[in-house]
Design a protein around this motif. Sequence first.
Motif, PDB file in Angstrom:
ATOM      1  N   LEU A  51      -4.371   7.139  13.063  1.00 43.95           N
ATOM      2  CA  LEU A  51      -5.371   7.853  12.259  1.00 43.95           C
ATOM      3  C   LEU A  51      -5.687   7.133  10.947  1.00 43.95           C
ATOM      4  O   LEU A  51      -6.806   7.197  10.453  1.00 43.95           O
ATOM      5  CB  LEU A  51      -4.912   9.284  11.973  1.00 43.95           C
ATOM      6  N   ASN A  52      -4.705   6.459  10.362  1.00 40.82           N
ATOM      7  CA  ASN A  52      -4.949   5.743   9.104  1.00 40.82           C
ATOM      8  C   ASN A  52      -4.313   4.348   9.110  1.00 40.82           C
ATOM      9  O   ASN A  52      -3.927   3.834   8.073  1.00 40.82           O
ATOM     10  CB  ASN A  52      -4.443   6.559   7.914  1.00 40.82           C
ATOM     11  N   ASP A  53      -4.222   3.767  10.280  1.00 39.50           N
ATOM     12  CA  ASP A  53      -3.561   2.471  10.454  1.00 39.50           C
ATOM     13  C   ASP A  53      -4.108   1.404   9.505  1.00 39.50           C
ATOM     14  O   ASP A  53      -3.352   0.703   8.847  1.00 39.50           O
ATOM     15  CB  ASP A  53      -3.706   2.023  11.908  1.00 39.50           C
ATOM     16  N   ILE A  54      -5.412   1.277   9.394  1.00 42.74           N
ATOM     17  CA  ILE A  54      -6.026   0.248   8.544  1.00 42.74           C
ATOM     18  C   ILE A  54      -5.737   0.508   7.067  1.00 42.74           C
ATOM     19  O   ILE A  54      -5.544  -0.429   6.294  1.00 42.74           O
ATOM     20  CB  ILE A  54      -7.533   0.156   8.823  1.00 42.74           C
ATOM     21  N   ASP A  55      -5.658   1.761   6.676  1.00 43.07           N
ATOM     22  CA  ASP A  55      -5.401   2.109   5.271  1.00 43.07           C
ATOM     23  C   ASP A  55      -4.012   1.696   4.797  1.00 43.07           C
ATOM     24  O   ASP A  55      -3.777   1.592   3.592  1.00 43.07           O
ATOM     25  CB  ASP A  55      -5.578   3.612   5.054  1.00 43.07           C
ATOM     26  N   THR A  56      -3.088   1.477   5.719  1.00 43.05           N
ATOM     27  CA  THR A  56      -1.708   1.153   5.347  1.00 43.05           C
ATOM     28  C   THR A  56      -1.456  -0.351   5.206  1.00 43.05           C
ATOM     29  O   THR A  56      -0.402  -0.757   4.744  1.00 43.05           O
ATOM     30  CB  THR A  56      -0.716   1.710   6.389  1.00 43.05           C
ATOM     31  N   ILE A  57      -2.425  -1.174   5.555  1.00 43.28           N
ATOM     32  CA  ILE A  57      -2.264  -2.630   5.504  1.00 43.28           C
ATOM     33  C   ILE A  57      -2.209  -3.108   4.056  1.00 43.28           C
ATOM     34  O   ILE A  57      -3.069  -2.750   3.254  1.00 43.28           O
ATOM     35  CB  ILE A  57      -3.419  -3.328   6.246  1.00 43.28           C
ATOM     36  N   ASN A  66       0.846  -1.178   0.000  1.00 43.02           N
ATOM     37  CA  ASN A  66       0.000   0.000   0.000  1.00 43.02           C
ATOM     38  C   ASN A  66       0.884   1.230   0.000  1.00 43.02           C
ATOM     39  O   ASN A  66       1.864   1.300   0.723  1.00 43.02           O
ATOM     40  CB  ASN A  66      -0.894  -0.020   1.247  1.00 43.02           C
ATOM     41  N   ASN A  67       0.524   2.226  -0.792  1.00 46.89           N
ATOM     42  CA  ASN A  67       1.339   3.438  -0.900  1.00 46.89           C
ATOM     43  C   ASN A  67       0.907   4.539   0.062  1.00 46.89           C
ATOM     44  O   ASN A  67       1.395   5.654  -0.023  1.00 46.89           O
ATOM     45  CB  ASN A  67       1.302   3.965  -2.338  1.00 46.89           C
TER      46      ASN A  67
END
Length: 98
Positions: A62-68, A54-55
């Motif tokens: 705050l965006n932990d799930i978005d980085t998985i 993931n970029n």
Amino acid sequence: MKEIHKIEMERILQKELAVGYLQNYCKQNKLSIEKLKKEIFQLSYDQCGFFHPNNVVPNGLLNDIDTIPKATLVIKYEDGVMMIKKTEYTKEFLSLEK
């Protein structure tokens, strides 16, 4: 020649074996082996998987799930049988058609 530690060599070998196992599956389902080889590979107790990085830049919780990373293909060993499982991201990231 670059020195490679035993653990790193095992990881490389495990990934290459998984890629080899998926050759026919990818051909039959019009998936790119070259794209698969670029994915992140993870091995656990009874399964291994390929993940698309993931970029998204991490910003703490705050965006932990978005980085998985997103799982693209999974090989699971269950009841003495190896099974290949696609995910909702398989075609998006591994399709030959892109």
